[in-house]
Design a protein around this motif. Structure first.
Motif, PDB file in Angstrom:
ATOM      1  N   ASP A  52       0.798  -1.203  -0.074  1.00  0.00           N
ATOM      2  CA  ASP A  52       0.103  -0.168  -0.078  1.00  0.00           C
ATOM      3  C   ASP A  52       0.953   1.259  -0.072  1.00  0.00           C
ATOM      4  OD1 ASP A  52      -1.839   1.995   0.257  1.00  0.00           O
ATOM      5  OD2 ASP A  52      -2.609   1.244   1.955  1.00  0.00           O
ATOM      6  N   PRO A  53       1.178   1.983  -1.173  1.00  0.00           N
ATOM      7  CA  PRO A  53       1.991   2.878  -1.149  1.00  0.00           C
ATOM      8  C   PRO A  53       1.673   4.071  -0.398  1.00  0.00           C
ATOM      9  CG  PRO A  53       1.554   2.231  -3.363  1.00  0.00           C
ATOM     10  CD  PRO A  53       0.447   1.562  -2.540  1.00  0.00           C
ATOM     11  N   ALA A  54       0.308   4.324  -0.068  1.00  0.00           N
ATOM     12  CA  ALA A  54      -0.157   5.309   0.885  1.00  0.00           C
ATOM     13  C   ALA A  54       0.172   5.019   2.280  1.00  0.00           C
ATOM     14  CB  ALA A  54      -1.652   5.574   0.620  1.00  0.00           C
ATOM     15  N   ARG A  55       0.578   3.930   2.627  1.00  0.00           N
ATOM     16  CA  ARG A  55       0.763   3.392   4.048  1.00  0.00           C
ATOM     17  C   ARG A  55       1.944   3.500   4.513  1.00  0.00           C
ATOM     18  NH1 ARG A  55      -2.095  -1.867   6.810  1.00  0.00           N
ATOM     19  NH2 ARG A  55      -1.291  -1.691   8.839  1.00  0.00           N
TER      20      ARG A  55
END
Length: 333
Positions: free
Chosen positions: A304-307
């Motif tokens: 998850d790149p946003a995590r």
């Protein structure tokens, strides 16, 4: 995105580009299994059609890749069974299924066509074919145990084996041991090498000659110890594999050595039965549940790149020594 090249397919299938060309064109003298595997890899990579971004499956994979190709059941080993239970629970908590792969792989194309979002590799050895296939396909990987040749962006979860080994050896020395043998040397994964190097360094610092006794998982009577025990070459043993404590006990009984009066014993194991033996055996726990939770959570974060996730490198889970009667002479603490 453009489709995969012959080089991409060759890298993923672990063959030459010429072999890929022959397999896809129906030419050349290739075995049917090789031709089929190359075609399956090509299909999995989207060869022959416009390549689209990988579709998420909601599934993570887990595999023990040391002793590659051996048909052994790693779930019989308490460390792996406890880690697997914790890994499944953590994956489910994050909304993922967990697929557990067999140890016996041979030449099957499983690793080239496996559909998962990410993989957790346990005890990845030198020249790990499974790891090469996963890297070629771009599948994110997190390791339990430091890989032998890590890439700059790799993340692994491990114990500090050098510190733990010194703690064990100091504990044995404080209990009266004068010549400590190390029961190890079977695998090529980082764990075995790190423990052995720490043991040899500890011996050099004290001007002791190291004594490494080779572990054999099938040596239930502990015949590997026959020479050392017959000659009284050691008065303590640190075994780094789960069955080792039982092998030491069997060999000691055959040679008339009493534990702990004549021989001190420590075993790295997650098996609760060691606390019930006569005498109870001092163990080292590598804390597989904590390792599993940390590794799976890290792998999910990588997907998850946003995590936010941890930086590349090693994450350390401290091991713990559980002293019991096998290292306690004269009723001491």
């Amino acid at each position: 995105m453009s489709g995969p090249t012959l080089t991409d397919i060759a890298r993923a299938a672990e063959v030459s580009t010429a072999t890929v060309s022959h397999a896809l064109n129906g030419t050349g003298r290739l075995g049917e299994s090789t031709r089929r595997r190359v075609r399956e890899v090509a299909a999995a990579l989207g060869y022959g059609s416009r390549r689209t971004p990988l579709t998420r499956t909601g599934t993570l994979g887990l595999a023990v890749t040391t002793y590659a190709g051996a048909p052994w059941n790693y779930l019989e080993v308490p460390y792996f069974s406890r880690l697997l239970t914790a890994a499944a629970a953590t994956a489910h908590a994050h909304g993922y299924a967990l697929t557990v792969l067999p140890a016996a792989r041979g030449g099957e194309p499983l690793w080239h066509t496996l559909t998962v979002d990410g993989m957790l590799l346990l005890d990845s050895p030198e020249d790990d074919r499974v790891l090469r296939a996963l890297r070629a396909r771009g599948i994110p990987v997190v390791f339990d145990g430091r890989p032998t040749d890590p890439h700059p962006d790799d993340i692994w979860v491990d114990n500090d084996h050098a510190t733990t080994t010194r703690e064990v050896l100091d504990h044995l020395a404080a209990a009266g041991a004068r010549r400590i043998a190390l029961h190890a040397g079977f695998g090529r994964e980082h764990y075995t090498g790190a423990v052995t190097r720490a043991y040899e360094q500890w011996c050099r610092e004290r001007d002791h000659a190291p004594l490494v006794i080779a572990f054999d998982p099938h040596d239930e009577p502990g015949h590997a110890f026959d020479r050392a025990f017959a000659d009284r070459d050691c008065d303590a043993v640190h075994s780094v594999y789960d069955p080792g404590g039982r092998q030491v006990g069997a060999a000691a009984a055959r040679h008339g050595l009493r534990i702990p009066e004549d021989l001190l014993v420590v075993c790295a194991s997650e098996d609760p039965a060691y606390a019930q033996t006569d005498p109870p055996v001092t163990t080292v726990t590598l804390r597989p549940e904590t390792i599993a939770e940390t590794a799976v959570t890290t792998l999910v974060a990588r997907l998850d790149p946003a995590r936010p996730g941890p930086a590349p490198g090693g994450l350390t889970v401290p091991a713990r020594l559980h002293p019991r009667a096998s290292t306690r002479r004269g009723g001491g603490p």
